[in-house]
Design a protein around this motif. Structure first.
Motif, PDB file in Angstrom:
ATOM      1  N   GLN A 133       7.872   2.201  -9.087  1.00 26.18           N
ATOM      2  CA  GLN A 133       6.465   2.078  -9.469  1.00 26.18           C
ATOM      3  C   GLN A 133       6.014   3.258 -10.315  1.00 26.18           C
ATOM      4  N   SER A 184       1.373   6.511  -6.982  1.00 29.48           N
ATOM      5  CA  SER A 184       0.116   7.040  -7.513  1.00 29.48           C
ATOM      6  C   SER A 184       0.335   8.301  -8.348  1.00 29.48           C
ATOM      7  N   THR A 213       4.470   3.043 -14.176  1.00 35.11           N
ATOM      8  CA  THR A 213       3.120   3.498 -14.509  1.00 35.11           C
ATOM      9  C   THR A 213       3.113   4.819 -15.265  1.00 35.11           C
ATOM     10  N   ALA A 270       2.256   1.732  -3.444  1.00 35.43           N
ATOM     11  CA  ALA A 270       1.180   2.168  -4.339  1.00 35.43           C
ATOM     12  C   ALA A 270       0.881   3.650  -4.134  1.00 35.43           C
ATOM     13  N   GLU A 317       0.822  -1.213   0.000  1.00 37.88           N
ATOM     14  CA  GLU A 317       0.000   0.000   0.000  1.00 37.88           C
ATOM     15  C   GLU A 317       0.853   1.258   0.000  1.00 37.88           C
TER      16      GLU A 317
END
Length: 500
Positions: A175, A123, A179, A119, A116
């Motif tokens: 991450q 984001s 993304t 993430a 989490e």
């Protein structure tokens, strides 16, 4: 007072008459690593004040980064209170004011909720990743470089479930890279000199130790899409006690399990290098400048350096709090002399911040009895604090031909506390001094019972202070003499010796 009958802090039950909070926290934009009292009394308050001037998506996701300590009371308490807590501003005259920042969206524990956390950093809504993890949180070794011998660092380099702060940030950046997330600012708010550059270097060293396919892409992303401004932060926010919880209940008729005590003073100085926007912190009193270094050095060496000096000598003098230590005539005068005569000559005074006036202000702040800042808390983790707070002062003083004898007594006090066992100070009454190096230093000095020799062995080890200091015979002799005097005759005799 039985607080169970009082309303729990919530957006419907606030301690400040007339305070109006939005129905929920602002949209997320900041992930903050280190959900301790300082962040909650400083950056969160500045952010809440900024949002009263200019709206924006600057809600904060707070992350507890301490590994292996089980459920986090702060995370649990804030979750039960909808992300809210009371900041108690405690004045020296006994007055108290309350504020409720209301900017936190969620609390996560890096140990147990690692996916989490990554993430959240990855984001597309996250624009700033900020840190208050103390000096020890950067897993740096001698010379300030990444400690590649640290087992947690090695583990983080080998897998994608990180536990160190640097590992969390790098894997979070990974991450973002995957993304296609926008650029991001990583904002260090800890007591490291030139902290933005230090953080960037450590991130680069972590990335450089990864396998080539990961390393090359991440380094390119760091170079092109990550900024790391330098900052200086300044507000004293001691640990929360049951008395602070009781104060909220008595003064405001609210039950709050996770209030934060803090002094009235607050300062934040930053470089304005934000790649993806920021809150209007200047509207909340923050100072933006291209040259943070003079502010950083002044605060790091005078405030933090004097804090540590008061803590080590204060513990050996039997003082439970910083306020008790600084209002002890002997200690107060000695620490003021160290600030004026040993530390101040090694700093450049920022514009509008004269050194002697800052020293007087610090002594007044330290003497605030409402804060109850525990000496044992300030003294903890000296093996990571002393290299940052004292090493530069000592090194520059020696280069100028001065032996800083009061700081030498401070180093001796540290060595006595971490190696002296039960007879060093009353641990039961004054609190435990935690230090990751305690076992190593005990092993290093176990063959000697002579305090001066133990101090020499710790300095010769080369991890507490730089080699050029550890090999400077006049300074080493001063530390050894202070250690012997502390052991045989106590703090008063050691400080009389130091000031002759």
């Amino acid at each position: 007072m039985d607080t169970r009958t009082l309303p729990r802090l919530s957006r419907a039950h606030l301690p400040v008459p007339g305070l109006a909070l939005p129905p929920g926290p602002p949209e997320p934009g900041i992930v903050h690593l280190g959900l301790g009292n300082f962040h909650r009394a400083h950056q969160a308050v500045h952010t809440a004040d900024a949002l009263r001037h200019t709206d924006g998506p600057w809600g904060i996701t707070g992350v507890s980064t301490s590994p292996g300590r089980g459920p986090r009371p702060v995370i649990t308490g804030m979750a039960e209170q909808g992300g809210l807590y009371t900041v108690l501003t405690l004045r020296r005259d006994g007055g108290v004011a309350a504020a409720v920042p209301g900017v936190h969206r969620a609390g996560l524990a890096a140990d147990g909720q690692g996916a989490e956390v990554l993430a959240a950093i990855g984001s597309t809504t996250t624009r700033i990743v900020s840190l208050t993890v103390t000096e020890k949180g950067y897993t740096s070794g001698p010379g300030g470089h990444l400690d590649l011998d640290d087992p947690l660092v090695r583990a983080d380099l080998a897998n994608t479930t990180p536990r160190t702060v640097l590992g969390i940030i790098v894997r979070g950046l990974q991450q973002r890279l995957r993304t296609g997330a926008a650029p991001v600012t990583v904002l260090c708010c800890d007591n490291l000199m030139d902290n933005g550059h230090q953080l960037r270097r450590l991130l680069g060293e972590f990335i450089a130790a990864l396998p080539a396919p990961e390393r090359d892409d991440l380094q390119a992303y760091l170079d092109a899409s990550v900024s790391t401004p330098s900052t200086m932060v300044d507000r004293i926010a001691p640990a929360t006690t049951d008395e602070h919880r009781a104060l909220v209940a008595r003064a405001f008729g609210i039950r709050d399990t996770v209030p934060v005590p803090a002094e009235p003073y607050s300062l934040w100085v930053l470089q304005d290098h934000f790649l993806a926007g920021r809150p209007a912190w200047e509207a909340a009193g923050a100072v933006f400048t291209e040259d943070v270094a003079p502010y950083e050095l002044m605060k790091l060496r005078l405030l933090n350096g004097a804090h540590s000096l008061l803590a080590y000598l204060g513990l050996l003098r039997g003082h439970r709090s910083i306020e008790q230590a600084v209002t002890d005539d002997l200690l107060g005068a000695a620490v003021e002399a160290a600030m004026r005569d040993e530390i101040l000559p090694t700093v450049t005074e920022p514009q509008g911040m004269p050194g002697k006036a800052y020293i007087a202000e610090l002594l007044e702040r330290f003497a605030n009895p409402a804060l109850g800042h525990r000496t044992a808390q300030v003294a903890s983790d000296g093996s990571s604090k002393i290299p940052v707070r004292w090493a530069g002062v000592i090194e520059e003083s020696l280069a100028a031909g001065r032996v800083p004898r009061i700081l030498a007594a401070g180093v001796a006090a540290y060595t006595r506390i971490v190696t002296g066992g039960a007879d060093a100070y009353d641990e039961q009454a004054l609190g435990t001094v935690h230090d990751a190096a305690r076992a190593r230093l005990a092993e290093l000095t176990r063959r000697t019972s002579e305090p001066g020799e133990a101090a020499r062995l710790i300095l010769a080890d080369g991890r507490l202070l730089p080699q050029q200091v550890a090999q400077h015979e006049a300074f080493v002799s001063a530390v050894a003499e202070a250690a012997r005097t502390l052991h045989t005759h106590g703090v008063e005799a050691a400080l009389r010796w130091a000031r002759t």
